[in-house]
Design a protein around this motif. Sequence first.
Motif, PDB file in Angstrom:
ATOM      1  N   VAL A 346     -23.019 -15.451   6.632  1.00 22.31           N
ATOM      2  CA  VAL A 346     -22.380 -15.635   7.932  1.00 22.31           C
ATOM      3  C   VAL A 346     -23.234 -14.982   9.006  1.00 22.31           C
ATOM      4  CG1 VAL A 346     -20.353 -15.125   9.342  1.00 22.31           C
ATOM      5  CG2 VAL A 346     -20.077 -15.726   6.926  1.00 22.31           C
ATOM      6  N   ASP A 348     -22.411 -15.632  12.493  1.00 30.35           N
ATOM      7  CA  ASP A 348     -21.505 -15.473  13.637  1.00 30.35           C
ATOM      8  C   ASP A 348     -20.093 -15.651  13.109  1.00 30.35           C
ATOM      9  OD1 ASP A 348     -20.299 -15.262  16.071  1.00 30.35           O
ATOM     10  OD2 ASP A 348     -21.224 -17.038  16.959  1.00 30.35           O
ATOM     11  N   ASP A 349     -19.359 -14.557  12.951  1.00 36.63           N
ATOM     12  CA  ASP A 349     -18.085 -14.591  12.241  1.00 36.63           C
ATOM     13  C   ASP A 349     -16.991 -15.276  13.054  1.00 36.63           C
ATOM     14  OD1 ASP A 349     -16.447 -14.217  10.096  1.00 36.63           O
ATOM     15  OD2 ASP A 349     -16.823 -12.066   9.928  1.00 36.63           O
ATOM     16  N   TRP A 350     -15.883 -15.471  12.398  1.00 35.26           N
ATOM     17  CA  TRP A 350     -14.721 -16.189  12.929  1.00 35.26           C
ATOM     18  C   TRP A 350     -14.348 -15.712  14.323  1.00 35.26           C
ATOM     19  CZ3 TRP A 350     -12.197 -20.270  10.667  1.00 35.26           C
ATOM     20  CH2 TRP A 350     -10.916 -20.602  11.142  1.00 35.26           C
ATOM     21  N   ARG A 351     -14.314 -16.643  15.265  1.00 35.51           N
ATOM     22  CA  ARG A 351     -13.992 -16.314  16.657  1.00 35.51           C
ATOM     23  C   ARG A 351     -13.438 -17.561  17.334  1.00 35.51           C
ATOM     24  NH1 ARG A 351     -17.526 -18.892  19.752  1.00 35.51           N
ATOM     25  NH2 ARG A 351     -19.575 -19.454  18.878  1.00 35.51           N
ATOM     26  N   TYR A 362     -11.131 -22.396  16.489  1.00 32.70           N
ATOM     27  CA  TYR A 362     -11.878 -21.246  15.984  1.00 32.70           C
ATOM     28  C   TYR A 362     -13.106 -21.740  15.240  1.00 32.70           C
ATOM     29  CZ  TYR A 362      -7.817 -18.596  17.353  1.00 32.70           C
ATOM     30  OH  TYR A 362      -6.813 -18.037  18.102  1.00 32.70           O
ATOM     31  N   THR A 363     -14.138 -20.917  15.237  1.00 30.46           N
ATOM     32  CA  THR A 363     -15.407 -21.334  14.658  1.00 30.46           C
ATOM     33  C   THR A 363     -16.096 -20.188  13.946  1.00 30.46           C
ATOM     34  OG1 THR A 363     -17.547 -22.385  15.140  1.00 30.46           O
ATOM     35  CG2 THR A 363     -16.681 -20.870  16.791  1.00 30.46           C
ATOM     36  N   VAL A 364     -16.955 -20.538  12.987  1.00 30.76           N
ATOM     37  CA  VAL A 364     -17.774 -19.572  12.268  1.00 30.76           C
ATOM     38  C   VAL A 364     -19.087 -20.260  11.932  1.00 30.76           C
ATOM     39  CG1 VAL A 364     -16.714 -20.227  10.066  1.00 30.76           C
ATOM     40  CG2 VAL A 364     -17.915 -18.040  10.244  1.00 30.76           C
ATOM     41  N   TYR A 366     -22.852 -20.299   9.742  1.00 31.49           N
ATOM     42  CA  TYR A 366     -23.562 -19.864   8.548  1.00 31.49           C
ATOM     43  C   TYR A 366     -25.022 -20.311   8.663  1.00 31.49           C
ATOM     44  CZ  TYR A 366     -18.728 -19.989   6.770  1.00 31.49           C
ATOM     45  OH  TYR A 366     -17.382 -19.832   6.607  1.00 31.49           O
ATOM     46  N   THR A 374     -22.124 -25.046  11.005  1.00 30.15           N
ATOM     47  CA  THR A 374     -21.078 -24.594  11.919  1.00 30.15           C
ATOM     48  C   THR A 374     -19.759 -25.209  11.490  1.00 30.15           C
ATOM     49  OG1 THR A 374     -22.619 -24.422  13.784  1.00 30.15           O
ATOM     50  CG2 THR A 374     -20.274 -24.549  14.302  1.00 30.15           C
TER      51      THR A 374
END
Length: 406
Positions: A346, A348-351, A362-364, A366, A374
């Motif tokens: 990961v 950019d973690d869950w936001r 919401y997006t995360v 990898y 994405t």
Amino acid sequence: MKPRSRSHLQPWDLYNKSRSRVSRMLFAVLVLIASMEVIESQFLVKTLPGFDGDLPFTLETGHQCTLSYIGVGESDEVQLFYYFIESERNPNEDPLMLWLTRGPGFSGLSGLFYEIGALTIDYANSTLEKARLEINPYSWTKATSIIFLDQPAGTGFTYAKTSEAYIINDTSVILKFNSCNALITPIYLGADSYAGLVAPMIVQEIYNGNEVGKGPHINIQGYVLGNPLTYTSADFNSRIPYAHNMALLSDAIYKSTKENCHGEYWNVDPNNSLCVHDLDVVDKDDNYLYSSVWANSKDVREALHIREYINHVTTRNLAKLNGGDHDMVVPYISTINWIESLNLPVIDDWRPWFVDEQVSGYTVNYSKYDYSLTFATVKGGGHTAPEYKPREFLSMIVRWLHKDTL
């Protein structure tokens, strides 16, 4: 949700049993990599029944080099039909996207009318005898040219000349590029639902061909999957607990279904009458009647240059489960579980991500080596999410195509 033996995905099981026979043929998914310079020809559709006046965008159902059908296979035994809509922004610079709609076997009209195309049904002024069309202000053609394909043979206006050519499977789907067109245009592949199983295989074929120099080099930039199937049994078995968690099923219905089906909602014993009954209670089917009626009218077929001996278009399996902001066809929790099984780091973690300062989902993110993934949810989106949240999805795809952060 219905047990597997009665599922709307059942036909593809029959295709998968024929792998040895179909290995002899290559069923091609056509991509027209056009120079985006509009060529006046008899295949440029300027008007359509149900829409007042000239179309304010460029629609082609054939090309100068291809006529209105594309023959594929060793003897052109499969005749593919497609709708090509040119980008409304800057067709000379914008990319090209091939869109594969649901399945197994869906007409491209489903994606064009109900999801991301430049036209949609004007329900307020339509009847089943005469459908009216209106402009979709959130069409993805605001940012990219799109090909909507009728595939496989037997779907929409696509047909085969031999009975054997109708028998296909997932692994027989590859890309064929038309030699009449430039090969430098950035290409994206888009798919949703069942087509999410097929699209990655097509992309892999492209990368494999590029690496070994087989055929022309294809400028593939990425692919986008909407509510895709990833691992069928896991996807389908996640429906019941997801619906319960989202308060779409009462505690009583959930408890009864879980106990009677023993936690298995996909491979259901048809003799288990209690489980079958519970799943009938859960199931909510709907279909799109307007598109089939519209496509089968004589004036529409003439406008689209459909061959006269095609008796009746089938928009096969135009059934869906409506859940508003709760997708019970492929719940997002099963998609997350599948992504996590890939063991991608990961970055950019869950936001949350926003449109007009409102949380849209919401997006995360990898990434591993030169591969990035994405994952994003859309608040209020059903299974065909652009149908429910077109503004948010247009914003999402524009950012993705421009490699901007959500």
